[in-house]
Design an enzyme around this catalytic site. Structure first.
Site, PDB file in Angstrom:
ATOM      1  N   GLU A  92     -38.384   2.671   4.056  1.00  0.00           N
ATOM      2  CA  GLU A  92     -38.872   2.606   2.681  1.00  0.00           C
ATOM      3  C   GLU A  92     -38.380   1.370   1.935  1.00  0.00           C
ATOM      4  O   GLU A  92     -39.114   0.767   1.170  1.00  0.00           O
ATOM      5  CB  GLU A  92     -38.413   3.860   1.909  1.00  0.00           C
ATOM      6  CG  GLU A  92     -39.370   5.021   1.980  1.00  0.00           C
ATOM      7  CD  GLU A  92     -40.780   4.665   1.515  1.00  0.00           C
ATOM      8  OE1 GLU A  92     -41.620   4.429   2.392  1.00  0.00           O
ATOM      9  OE2 GLU A  92     -41.028   4.603   0.298  1.00  0.00           O
ATOM     10  N   ASP A  93     -37.122   1.016   2.139  1.00  0.00           N
ATOM     11  CA  ASP A  93     -36.483   0.058   1.232  1.00  0.00           C
ATOM     12  C   ASP A  93     -36.149  -1.306   1.826  1.00  0.00           C
ATOM     13  O   ASP A  93     -35.650  -2.178   1.117  1.00  0.00           O
ATOM     14  CB  ASP A  93     -35.182   0.662   0.674  1.00  0.00           C
ATOM     15  CG  ASP A  93     -35.457   1.894  -0.171  1.00  0.00           C
ATOM     16  OD1 ASP A  93     -36.606   2.018  -0.637  1.00  0.00           O
ATOM     17  OD2 ASP A  93     -34.558   2.717  -0.347  1.00  0.00           O
TER      18      ASP A  93
END
Ligand code: MN
Length: 719
Positions: A92-93
């Site tokens: 996600e990051d």
């Protein structure tokens, strides 16, 4: 959680920090050096990937996944889960993708991380308890592996611990979500320790004042009871040990949110709650549980109605223990729990205890009296199959048998039976949505009506006015509502079609007598309707349209005799359009198509069956005015009809393909073909059912086929 890039180049986090050392100590207790090496590699990857990102609290981002992994290490989770927990935010990051993880750490770790990332994308805007319940089920259903959920719970647990750095609104949202969704999941999985921690942290977040007040009350009360509880503990300990029992006595205290729930449920204040403090007795065998219980009941008077045997009948999440309340000194009731060590581990860790046992190398759960209980079953399934997928499937089946959860375009969740299709969904939204279904999209992509829904999909139905349900839908819908609504709608349509056709037939019959329907006196009509037990004229039309009554006979019955004999006109025939599909059918012996001369045969079961006038089978049936009627094709027909042609060909290679392509090139579709070797002649006969618009196109095709050098004969089937 939110993070911002850090401009200062900082690499402050190093492996000599306390949190990392503690974490490694935990791992060394139950994992081998090879597994720990792999975890270290995952840690380095995550640290580098998150480098420069800070938590809102100001910490290096890596603190968060490391803490989550550390929580799971307390449950002795396997090394893959620990690796995935450390890597849980990288997809996600950071720049890292699932494929990178797959190549470096293997497919299982990659799938676990991917699973957690997918859960993060769910929108948790719960408005009602029902939504929250469905969302919980959906989370369960979406996770391919139970470990995904455990990682998510650990993630949430640490986020709550550091929540104070977020603003009020964010804090409330995360707190609510936890109380409504994640804590209940932990409870359902039997992980009581995590459930209590999540509840207390979230309770404090959402209701800081209530939390503080209750906590103070407990503190005060603890002080008052301290001496008393100590005494009781001592007495019990001595007595049981004297009886030769190997036991451990633990004083216990209800967690804050547990108390709050109880006060709310019973609508009482703190002073009325008696079981804030209790005693837990841990013994070595199931027998000892019952022995201890006997001794304690001998020592103190039990409170009637408070004894519960969760050993013989475990709770649905596998929890086992004996519960009783005794009347202590000063008449105070005290709650007691008696259980074995294994039962205690299971009570604290639930499903997670599976990994705990595994790490200890003691898969024995011999103290379980009710092996059939689901958790026991699951543990053994997991042990035997070693397949987490199968494992989770069993849990899912237990939690919500045969359900699928999908999102509406507005983000609401709809629960449907398993194998539900787009059409089931449409009718679940609204009967009109089903009846006027035009096309559908799943996650933004067009799909067919019979597509089977999967968990977590976003489904959008597009409707158009005046559309009709397709009778074919009945072959794949699974919900009663869809089936019922389709049938009801088709019945109505059939009736409307029947009325329209019946009216035409009756008018045509009157026409043959040279009378107009409008000329019939109301009185006459009324008498006749009564005779046929019809309420209104439409009922009579429908009866005629459905083939239950013969138009000509009805016309004769209605027409006044003096009117009939005078002006008989030429028979004109009834026009059909081909769209009356539900009341008119086309004979399978002669396959009439527009342009053919046709005749209708009235059948009690099938309504009106259309034949070609040249059809041999209709010629064989006695041609009477009562059973047949003249029909005409409407001038504007925009539909396809099936026709049957017999093609006799030489037995050469590839002749079928050749004929087939010739048919397709002439605006005809092949619906089916049967193939016949006729050995005597050495020729082949192929029988095609083709769909065509009308006789012109079919004639053109037949002529073309006849010109083919391998074709000996082409014939349209007459019966
Ligand atoms: Mn996280």
């Amino acid at each position: 959680m939110d993070k911002k890039p850090n401009n200062k180049s900082s690499d402050e986090f190093n492996t000599s920090s306390k949190i990392y050392i503690d974490f490694k100590k935990k791992l060394q207790k139950y994992l081998n050096p090879y597994q720990i090496k792999k975890i270290e590699k995952a840690f380095n990857t995550a640290r580098i990937a998150h480098k420069g990102q800070l938590r809102k609290s100001g910490e290096e981002y890596i603190h968060h996944p490391l803490s989550a992994a550390s929580i799971l290490a307390d449950f002795h989770l396997d090394h893959e889960s620990i690796m995935a927990a450390i890597l849980h935010d990288v997809i996600e990051d950071t720049e890292i993708e699932k494929d990178n993880l797959k190549n470096t750490f293997g497919v299982k770790v990659a799938e676990l991380v991917d699973g957690v990332s997918k859960l993060d994308k769910l929108s948790f805007s719960t408005k009602e308890e029902a939504d929250a319940a469905n969302l919980r089920k959906m989370i369960m259903a979406m996770s391919q592996d139970i470990r995904v959920i455990l990682i998510k719970l650990a993630d949430r647990r640490h986020n709550l611990e550091t929540i104070s750095s977020l603003n009020f609104k964010q804090r409330k949202k995360i707190g609510r979500e936890t109380l409504e969704i994640f804590a209940p999941i932990a409870l359902r999985l039997g992980i009581h320790s995590l459930n209590k921690e999540l509840e207390d942290l979230a309770f404090e977040t959402v209701y800081p004042l209530r939390f503080k007040t209750l906590q103070n009350e407990i503190k005060k009360s603890r002080g008052n009871r301290h001496e008393l509880m100590g005494k009781i503990r001592k007495v019990i300990e001595v007595k049981l040990k004297n009886e030769g029992l190997d036991i451990e006595v633990i004083a216990r205290e209800k967690h804050v949110y547990g108390l709050y729930k109880k006060m709310k449920l019973k609508e009482v204040n703190f002073s009325h709650i008696n079981d804030v403090f209790g005693v837990r007795i841990i013994v070595t065998s199931t027998d000892d549980c019952y022995r201890s219980l006997g001794i304690i009941h001998n020592l103190y008077t039990p409170v009637p109605g408070r004894f519960k045997d969760y050993i013989a009948i475990p709770k649905s999440n596998g929890y086992q223990s004996l519960h009783t309340s005794i009347v202590g000194p000063h008449g105070l009731p005290i709650e007691m729990q008696i259980r074995t060590k294994d039962m205690n581990i299971l009570a604290e860790s639930g499903i997670a205890s599976h990994w705990f046992y595994k790490s200890k190398g003691t898969p024995s759960l011999e103290n379980y009296t009710k092996e059939q209980q689901w958790i026991t079953n699951l543990l053994s399934i997991q042990r035997d199959s070693g397949n987490p997928k199968e494992y989770l499937e069993s849990i899912k089946a237990d939690l919500h048998p045969g359900k699928v959860y999908v999102f509406t375009p507005k983000g609401n969740i709809l629960e449907l039976p398993k194998r539900s299709t787009i059409i089931d969904y449409a009718y679940a939204v609204h009967t009109d949505v089903g009846n006027n279904y035009a096309f559908a999209e799943v996650d933004g992509l067009p799909v067919s009506a019979n597509t089977i829904l999967k968990n977590g999909q976003r489904v959008e139905i597009n409707t158009k006015k005046n559309l009709r349900p397709d009778p074919g839908w009945l072959s794949f819908v699974v919900t009663e509502k869809a089936r019922h609504s389709i049938r009801a709608s088709l019945k109505l349509i059939k009736r409307n079609d029947a009325i329209e056709l019946g009216k035409k037939l009756l008018e045509s019959s009157f026409n043959d007598f040279g009378i107009k329907l409008s000329e019939i006196p109301e009185k006459t009509l009324k008498i006749v309707l009564e005779e046929y037990s019809c309420h209104i004229i439409e009922d009579l039309y429908a009866e005629i349209g459905l083939g239950n009554r013969i138009a000509k006979l009805v016309a004769m019955r209605i027409s006044p005799a003096d009117m009939v004999s005078k002006n008989i006109g030429p028979s004109s025939g009834v026009q059909i359009r081909g769209t009356e599909g539900l009341v008119i059918s086309y004979a399978k012996c002669c396959f009439p198509i527009p342009g053919d001369s046709i005749i209708g045969y009235i059948s009690q079961e099938k309504g009106i069956v259309v034949h070609r006038q040249v059809c041999r089978s209709i010629k064989r049936t006695k041609k009477t005015q009562e059973t047949t009627l003249d029909l005409l094709w409407d001038e504007n027909i925009d539909d396809s009809f099936n026709a049957c042609i017999k093609v006799e060909v030489e037995n050469v290679r590839g002749v079928l393909a050749l004929i087939s392509s010739q048919i397709a090139q002439n605006d005809c579709n092949i619906e089916s073909v049967t193939y016949d070797d006729t050995k005597e002649t050495g020729h082949n006969i192929m029988v095609f059912i083709v769909s065509v618009m009308d006789i012109k196109i079919l004639t053109k095709l037949v002529n073309k086929l006849k010109k083919n050098e391998h074709v000996l004969n082409v014939e349209r089937k007459k019966s």
